[in-house]
Design a protein around this motif. Structure first.
Motif, PDB file in Angstrom:
ATOM      1  N   LEU A 240     -36.927   1.300  30.023  1.00 39.72           N
ATOM      2  CA  LEU A 240     -35.823   1.557  30.947  1.00 39.72           C
ATOM      3  C   LEU A 240     -35.300   0.207  31.398  1.00 39.72           C
ATOM      4  O   LEU A 240     -36.066  -0.647  31.846  1.00 39.72           O
ATOM      5  N   ARG A 241     -33.995  -0.009  31.259  1.00 36.94           N
ATOM      6  CA  ARG A 241     -33.383  -1.289  31.606  1.00 36.94           C
ATOM      7  C   ARG A 241     -32.191  -1.059  32.518  1.00 36.94           C
ATOM      8  O   ARG A 241     -31.513  -0.046  32.425  1.00 36.94           O
ATOM      9  N   ASP A 242     -31.916  -2.047  33.391  1.00 39.55           N
ATOM     10  CA  ASP A 242     -30.793  -1.924  34.317  1.00 39.55           C
ATOM     11  C   ASP A 242     -29.495  -2.364  33.638  1.00 39.55           C
ATOM     12  O   ASP A 242     -29.460  -2.621  32.437  1.00 39.55           O
ATOM     13  N   GLU A 243     -28.436  -2.455  34.420  1.00 41.69           N
ATOM     14  CA  GLU A 243     -27.109  -2.786  33.884  1.00 41.69           C
ATOM     15  C   GLU A 243     -27.049  -4.177  33.256  1.00 41.69           C
ATOM     16  O   GLU A 243     -26.252  -4.427  32.368  1.00 41.69           O
ATOM     17  N   GLU A 244     -27.880  -5.113  33.721  1.00 42.54           N
ATOM     18  CA  GLU A 244     -27.922  -6.454  33.132  1.00 42.54           C
ATOM     19  C   GLU A 244     -28.965  -6.541  32.027  1.00 42.54           C
ATOM     20  O   GLU A 244     -29.275  -7.618  31.542  1.00 42.54           O
ATOM     21  N   PHE A 245     -29.539  -5.397  31.660  1.00 45.68           N
ATOM     22  CA  PHE A 245     -30.539  -5.265  30.611  1.00 45.68           C
ATOM     23  C   PHE A 245     -31.888  -5.873  30.974  1.00 45.68           C
ATOM     24  O   PHE A 245     -32.705  -6.191  30.117  1.00 45.68           O
ATOM     25  N   THR A 246     -32.157  -6.006  32.267  1.00 43.77           N
ATOM     26  CA  THR A 246     -33.463  -6.439  32.738  1.00 43.77           C
ATOM     27  C   THR A 246     -34.427  -5.265  32.625  1.00 43.77           C
ATOM     28  O   THR A 246     -34.095  -4.143  33.002  1.00 43.77           O
ATOM     29  N   LEU A 247     -35.608  -5.516  32.109  1.00 37.68           N
ATOM     30  CA  LEU A 247     -36.605  -4.461  31.936  1.00 37.68           C
ATOM     31  C   LEU A 247     -37.081  -3.958  33.294  1.00 37.68           C
ATOM     32  O   LEU A 247     -37.572  -4.721  34.119  1.00 37.68           O
ATOM     33  N   LEU A 248     -36.911  -2.657  33.536  1.00 41.51           N
ATOM     34  CA  LEU A 248     -37.371  -2.026  34.773  1.00 41.51           C
ATOM     35  C   LEU A 248     -38.744  -1.394  34.583  1.00 41.51           C
ATOM     36  O   LEU A 248     -39.577  -1.450  35.470  1.00 41.51           O
TER      37      LEU A 248
ATOM     38  N   GLY B  72     -34.909   3.655  18.287  1.00 43.24           N
ATOM     39  CA  GLY B  72     -34.070   2.481  18.093  1.00 43.24           C
ATOM     40  C   GLY B  72     -32.674   2.559  18.670  1.00 43.24           C
ATOM     41  O   GLY B  72     -31.928   1.595  18.601  1.00 43.24           O
ATOM     42  N   LYS B  73     -32.295   3.683  19.231  1.00 42.13           N
ATOM     43  CA  LYS B  73     -30.963   3.838  19.811  1.00 42.13           C
ATOM     44  C   LYS B  73     -31.008   3.561  21.309  1.00 42.13           C
ATOM     45  O   LYS B  73     -31.973   3.892  21.982  1.00 42.13           O
ATOM     46  N   ILE B  74     -29.946   2.986  21.829  1.00 40.64           N
ATOM     47  CA  ILE B  74     -29.819   2.730  23.257  1.00 40.64           C
ATOM     48  C   ILE B  74     -28.883   3.777  23.844  1.00 40.64           C
ATOM     49  O   ILE B  74     -27.814   4.018  23.311  1.00 40.64           O
ATOM     50  N   MET B  75     -29.311   4.368  24.951  1.00 42.05           N
ATOM     51  CA  MET B  75     -28.508   5.414  25.592  1.00 42.05           C
ATOM     52  C   MET B  75     -28.342   5.067  27.065  1.00 42.05           C
ATOM     53  O   MET B  75     -29.293   4.668  27.727  1.00 42.05           O
ATOM     54  N   LYS B  76     -27.122   5.197  27.557  1.00 47.39           N
ATOM     55  CA  LYS B  76     -26.876   4.983  28.988  1.00 47.39           C
ATOM     56  C   LYS B  76     -27.370   6.222  29.729  1.00 47.39           C
ATOM     57  O   LYS B  76     -27.031   7.334  29.409  1.00 47.39           O
ATOM     58  N   LEU B  77     -28.195   5.971  30.729  1.00 45.85           N
ATOM     59  CA  LEU B  77     -28.803   7.035  31.503  1.00 45.85           C
ATOM     60  C   LEU B  77     -28.083   7.159  32.830  1.00 45.85           C
ATOM     61  O   LEU B  77     -28.108   6.230  33.639  1.00 45.85           O
ATOM     62  N   GLU B  78     -27.423   8.277  33.048  1.00 42.92           N
ATOM     63  CA  GLU B  78     -26.685   8.517  34.287  1.00 42.92           C
ATOM     64  C   GLU B  78     -27.555   9.378  35.197  1.00 42.92           C
ATOM     65  O   GLU B  78     -27.824  10.525  34.900  1.00 42.92           O
ATOM     66  N   LEU B  79     -28.003   8.818  36.306  1.00 41.06           N
ATOM     67  CA  LEU B  79     -28.836   9.578  37.241  1.00 41.06           C
ATOM     68  C   LEU B  79     -28.119   9.826  38.535  1.00 41.06           C
ATOM     69  O   LEU B  79     -27.463   9.086  39.091  1.00 41.06           O
TER      70      LEU B  79
END
Length: 67
Positions: A18-26, A60-67
């Motif tokens: 799980l990564r934030d908007e700046e792609f930092t690992l959460l 391998g796919k990146i998906m934007k997670l809208e919570l």
């Protein structure tokens, strides 16, 4: 927030990042053990929704997670 499912090899299990908007690992966790990690980052109430997305997400796919 972004979600990435990574395929493990040999003895290394599949896992999720799980990564934030700046792609930092959460957070990262094994696909079969999400409970403790998701609760720790405040998403414990959304475990079922997130796991449904993870099960449908190809490796391998990146998906934007809208919570």
């Amino acid at each position: 927030m972004y979600i990435i499912k990574v395929k493990g090899v040999a003895k290394i299990p599949d896992y999720v990042q799980l990564r934030d908007e700046e792609f930092t690992l959460l957070a990262y966790f094994r696909v079969d053990r999400p409970d403790k990690t998701l609760t720790k980052i405040g998403l414990g109430d959304r475990i079922d929704d997130i796991m449904n997305l993870i099960n449908e997400l190809p490796f391998g796919k990146i998906m934007k997670l809208e919570l």
